[in-house]
Design a protein around this motif. Structure first.
Motif, mmCIF file in Angstrom:
data_model
loop_
_atom_site.group_PDB
_atom_site.id
_atom_site.type_symbol
_atom_site.label_atom_id
_atom_site.label_comp_id
_atom_site.label_asym_id
_atom_site.label_seq_id
_atom_site.Cartn_x
_atom_site.Cartn_y
_atom_site.Cartn_z
ATOM 1 N N GLN A 9 5.276 2.050 -0.927
ATOM 2 C CA GLN A 9 6.246 2.122 -2.182
ATOM 3 C C GLN A 9 5.934 1.400 -3.549
ATOM 4 O O GLN A 9 6.011 1.679 -4.422
ATOM 5 C CB GLN A 9 7.328 1.976 -1.913
ATOM 6 N N THR A 57 5.663 5.647 0.930
ATOM 7 C CA THR A 57 4.388 6.439 0.537
ATOM 8 C C THR A 57 3.972 5.898 -0.852
ATOM 9 O O THR A 57 5.042 5.587 -1.785
ATOM 10 C CB THR A 57 4.696 7.957 0.329
ATOM 11 N N CYS A 58 2.621 6.077 -1.052
ATOM 12 C CA CYS A 58 2.218 5.491 -2.515
ATOM 13 C C CYS A 58 2.024 6.742 -3.292
ATOM 14 O O CYS A 58 1.412 7.632 -2.889
ATOM 15 C CB CYS A 58 0.926 4.750 -2.153
ATOM 16 N N SER A 59 2.534 6.745 -4.681
ATOM 17 C CA SER A 59 1.930 7.474 -5.498
ATOM 18 C C SER A 59 1.352 6.865 -6.649
ATOM 19 O O SER A 59 2.149 6.061 -7.426
ATOM 20 C CB SER A 59 3.284 8.453 -5.853
ATOM 21 N N LEU A 60 0.224 6.935 -6.647
ATOM 22 C CA LEU A 60 -0.566 6.320 -7.923
ATOM 23 C C LEU A 60 -0.450 6.926 -9.247
ATOM 24 O O LEU A 60 -0.729 8.201 -9.338
ATOM 25 C CB LEU A 60 -1.896 6.140 -7.377
ATOM 26 N N ARG A 118 0.884 -1.398 0.031
ATOM 27 C CA ARG A 118 0.006 0.122 -0.141
ATOM 28 C C ARG A 118 0.675 1.022 -0.105
ATOM 29 O O ARG A 118 0.281 2.331 0.072
ATOM 30 C CB ARG A 118 -1.110 0.157 1.053
ATOM 31 N N GLU A 128 -12.491 4.219 -7.340
ATOM 32 C CA GLU A 128 -11.928 5.275 -6.508
ATOM 33 C C GLU A 128 -12.891 6.505 -6.397
ATOM 34 O O GLU A 128 -12.781 7.291 -5.632
ATOM 35 C CB GLU A 128 -10.881 5.756 -7.500
ATOM 36 N N CYS A 132 2.784 0.386 -4.371
ATOM 37 C CA CYS A 132 1.349 0.497 -4.649
ATOM 38 C C CYS A 132 1.152 0.438 -6.108
ATOM 39 O O CYS A 132 2.242 0.799 -7.107
ATOM 40 C CB CYS A 132 0.713 1.498 -3.951
ATOM 41 N N ASN A 133 0.259 0.423 -6.947
ATOM 42 C CA ASN A 133 -0.172 0.464 -8.130
ATOM 43 C C ASN A 133 -1.617 0.574 -8.418
ATOM 44 O O ASN A 133 -2.579 0.252 -7.882
ATOM 45 C CB ASN A 133 0.295 -0.892 -8.612
ATOM 46 N N ARG A 134 -1.936 1.390 -9.662
ATOM 47 C CA ARG A 134 -3.035 1.923 -9.954
ATOM 48 C C ARG A 134 -4.093 0.664 -10.051
ATOM 49 O O ARG A 134 -5.422 1.107 -9.852
ATOM 50 C CB ARG A 134 -2.930 2.663 -11.320
ATOM 51 N N SER A 141 -6.098 7.145 -2.274
ATOM 52 C CA SER A 141 -4.593 7.340 -2.270
ATOM 53 C C SER A 141 -4.020 6.096 -2.085
ATOM 54 O O SER A 141 -2.633 6.103 -2.823
ATOM 55 C CB SER A 141 -4.359 8.232 -1.140
ATOM 56 N N ASP A 142 -4.541 5.138 -1.821
ATOM 57 C CA ASP A 142 -3.534 3.826 -1.790
ATOM 58 C C ASP A 142 -4.453 2.564 -1.966
ATOM 59 O O ASP A 142 -3.893 1.248 -1.926
ATOM 60 C CB ASP A 142 -2.954 3.729 -0.572
#
Lengths: 291, 414
Positions: free
Chosen positions: B142, B411-414, B140, B342, B144-146, B361-362
């Motif tokens: 580093q 942190t997650c960045s999608l 959830r 989402e 993470c994935n769309r 966000s995650d």
């Protein structure tokens, strides 16, 4: 602190017993027939599941007697129908055979009983702890070790003090001469397989109350049992016993000094060092036909 | 042959779509022709096998019920199930499911490492992967994935919930803790989260041992724990190791408060009433006292002869959620599903008091969780009901996201 360390050493010494029964059977079957029985752990699992099945009817102590006999019977049938075809060919084939048997048994148990672990308890009469000064130990484990000791002593007497044992030992060294003397080794091979596999069944009953009964439990224990056999030396009765104690001790001491994450690695390191210095294992006998 | 087939199918599909658009029929009619294909991957062998078995039972039951009630947005559902074995095999099988079986999405998994490899394959095909059992915070964070969504709760939520329980009982501040941690990613993850929790709340860690994953005997550890005399023994173990520990803890007569940060009810059942003790976090359990949960328990017990484990809840609900998503989005393409899941209207009944939603966000499913506490052996009536369940956590007057803040995992960045 010293008290704890001594307790850990003591516990480590006893810990080895858990692999001993399995390792002895492995060693026995290998030294007479040359079969490396990778399915040994699977028979251990069968022992545990049989205990689960019959305990409601015959009680724990009934299972303790009946299960090893049933598993020994299964072992003899396996020897008669399968092992016997592989005695005279490349050991690689028997390795593949027993690996296959192990997988079939594990998946069979999963089919019949499901993948979920099964619950099995210590019999009430053996629950509780024993205190020796500062050292605490489980009453059940003392019983376990006593049963294992009786089984090991019985095996030693059988191999060293009976005519049956003399023929088995002669067969280990030179099957051709035993044959030339007019003694057929075939029934001995079956009985030895029965005894070895029966011991695995006994270990299954003994360990079920403190370990978890699940289909892969055989695979879980077989590796360490192998390491014990390799360290001790194939075919050596006392070698296997010393190795089992050493392995238990190594594990216990490493946990005691806070290096628990190394406790498994250290056992393999121990095997590595032993193989480097004594390729036949600590007390490994020289068995000509395997050289 | 395959080429001809796809072309023919595409021709038919396009034709049907054109026709449907032409008569301005509702969107679901166009999709009705093709069944929805769901791929299910989870380990059914190895040490996660027991959970995988429940996962398969859960998803099968979901698909049966959905199909009996008209499928997903009018489309019947076809299920393709396989044993994921390990991360490498999981990746290969995911590839094959998208390529050969043409599945619209993959649901499942328990191992966080396999979740990661499957999610990478899914992202390449722009299809959704719904994780029902991997707890790792980094999935959830580093990693993470769309296209990856998490029905399973993440480690730090369990740690926060369990920690809350201990804190309310006065078992944290100034108290001595001893932890045993499985020596692989899952355990390390939990340990990091647990340490952060103890640091913040004034708990003292008096002992921590890493346990090799193949260890079956805990006697050496138990002797150390006994010597340390902690107030709380906390386990970050998994699978049969937890069960072995329960059995041997009782065997050696230890009686310190027991708990842990990751748990599956199957471990409690395997230990049995005589050996199971302590308080453990749980995404859901079969004793949750509401109508929806009890209806599920009845349907499951009718089908399989035993009550559902929390893993069965995960895969069952993932099936229902995705069927609803396909119906609402009117399309099973990855991007359409992501857009719907989402969106604020994507709220799901989870057999719990409050509805859950995927945090944009995650993609973590934000939901209530529970803690189960062992019943004294004397009060146990059958082999399944050997614990009691807490009220939902967080409590009804608190925001649902309160437990879902992670301290590890990046942190997650999608």
């Amino acid at each position: 602190m010293l008290g704890l360390f001594i307790a850990q050493v003591l516990n480590g010494l006893l810990d080895g017993t858990y692999y001993l029964l399995i390792a002895l059977g492995l060693s026995l079957i290998f030294s007479l027939g040359g079969i490396i029985n990778l399915a040994h752990g699977a028979f251990f699992a069968i022992g545990a599941y049989l205990a689960l099945l019959i305990t409601p009817y015959v009680g724990y102590f009934g299972a303790l007697v009946a299960v090893p006999l049933i598993v020994a019977g299964l072992g003899m049938v396996t020897e008669r129908t399968l092992f016997t075809r592989f005695y005279r060919i490349d050991p690689l084939y028997s390795l593949l055979l027993t690996f296959g048997i192990a997988m079939v048994i594990e998946q069979g148990l999963r089919w019949v009983f499901g993948a979920s672990p099964q619950s099995y308890n210590i019999p009430d009469i053996l629950r509780g702890q024993v205190f020796l000064g500062d050292f605490i130990y489980s009453r059940y484990r003392i019983f376990l070790i006593a049963v294992a000791a009786v089984a090991v002593a019985g095996l030693w007497l059988l191999l060293n003090r009976t005519s049956f044992g003399r023929i088995v030992r002669a067969g280990v060294q030179s099957p051709e001469i035993v044959g030339a003397l007019g003694i057929s080794l075939r029934p001995y091979l079956s009985i030895v397989a029965g005894i070895g596999i029966g011991l695995a069944g006994l270990a299954g009953v003994l360990l079920s109350p403190i370990y978890t009964i699940h289909p892969a439990m055989g695979a879980e224990i077989i590796t360490l049992a192998f390491v014990v056999v390799v360290i001790g030396g194939l075919g050596s009765f006392w070698g296997v016993i010393i190795a089992a104690v050493l392995v238990g001790l190594t594990k216990g001491v490493l946990v005691a000094i806070g290096l628990s994450s190394w406790s498994t690695a250290a056992i393999f390191l121990l095997m590595f060092v032993v193989l480097l210095l004594r390729p036949r294992g600590l007390l490994g006998e020289r068995i000509l036909r395997f050289e | 042959m395959t080429i001809t087939n796809t072309t023919r199918r595409r021709f038919l599909r396009n034709g049907a779509a054109g026709l449907a658009l032409g008569v301005a029929a509702p969107a679901y009619l166009r999709a009705q022709n093709a069944p929805l294909k769901i791929g299910h991957l989870t380990p059914t062998t190895g040490f996660l096998g027991p959970l995988g078995e429940y996962a398969q039972m859960g998803i099968k039951l979901a698909v049966e019920q959905l199909n009996a009630n008209g499928g997903a947005g009018g489309r019947q559902i076809e299920l393709v199930m396989e044993d994921s074995v390990n991360p490498q095999t999981a990746s290969t099988k995911a590839e094959r499911m998208f390529e050969r079986d043409q599945v619209d999405m993959i649901i499942g998994e328990i191992s966080s490492a396999s979740c990661l490899t499957i999610s990478q394959v899914a992202a390449r095909y722009n299809k959704c992967f719904v994780n029902t059992g991997g707890n790792s915070d980094s999935l959830r964070g580093q990693d993470c994935n769309r296209y990856m969504f998490h029905v399973e709760t993440q480690n730090s939520m369990y740690v926060n919930a369990e920690g809350e329980f201990f804190r309310s009982g006065g078992m944290v501040d100034g108290k001595k803790w001893y932890t045993l941690t499985a020596d692989y990613a899952f355990g390390h993850d939990l340990l990091a989260a647990a340490k952060a929790f103890l640091d913040t709340n004034g708990g003292e860690l008096v002992g921590e041992d890493l346990v090799p994953t193949d260890a079956t005997d805990f006697s050496s550890y138990l002797l150390k724990i006994r010597q340390a005399q902690p107030d709380v023994v906390a386990l970050n173990l998994a699978g049969t190791q937890i069960t072995n520990f329960f059995k041997q803890y009782g065997e050696f007569g230890l009686d310190f408060t027991l708990g842990g940060f990751g748990f599956d009810t199957v471990s409690a059942w395997a230990a049995g009433a005589q050996n199971f003790r302590g308080t453990w976090p749980n995404v859901w359990n079969h004793l949750v006292p509401n109508d929806a949960s009890q209806a599920f328990v009845r349907a499951f017990t009718d089908a399989y002869g035993k009550p559902p484990e929390n893993q069965a809840w995960g895969d069952y609900n993932a099936g229902l959620i995705m069927a609803k998503a396909v119906a609402e989005a009117g399309d099973a393409s990855g991007d359409a599903l992501v857009a719907y899941l989402e969106s604020p209207e994507a709220q799901f009944d989870l057999m719990k008091n409050r509805k859950g939603y995927f945090r944009p966000s995650d993609h973590q499913l934000i939901q209530e969780i529970f803690a189960i506490t062992a019943l004294p052996a004397g009060e146990v009536k059958n082999q399944w009901d050997i614990f009691t369940t807490s009220d939902p956590l967080p409590g009804s007057d608190e925001p649902l996201e309160r437990l879902a803040h992670s301290v590890t995992g990046g942190t997650c960045s999608l």
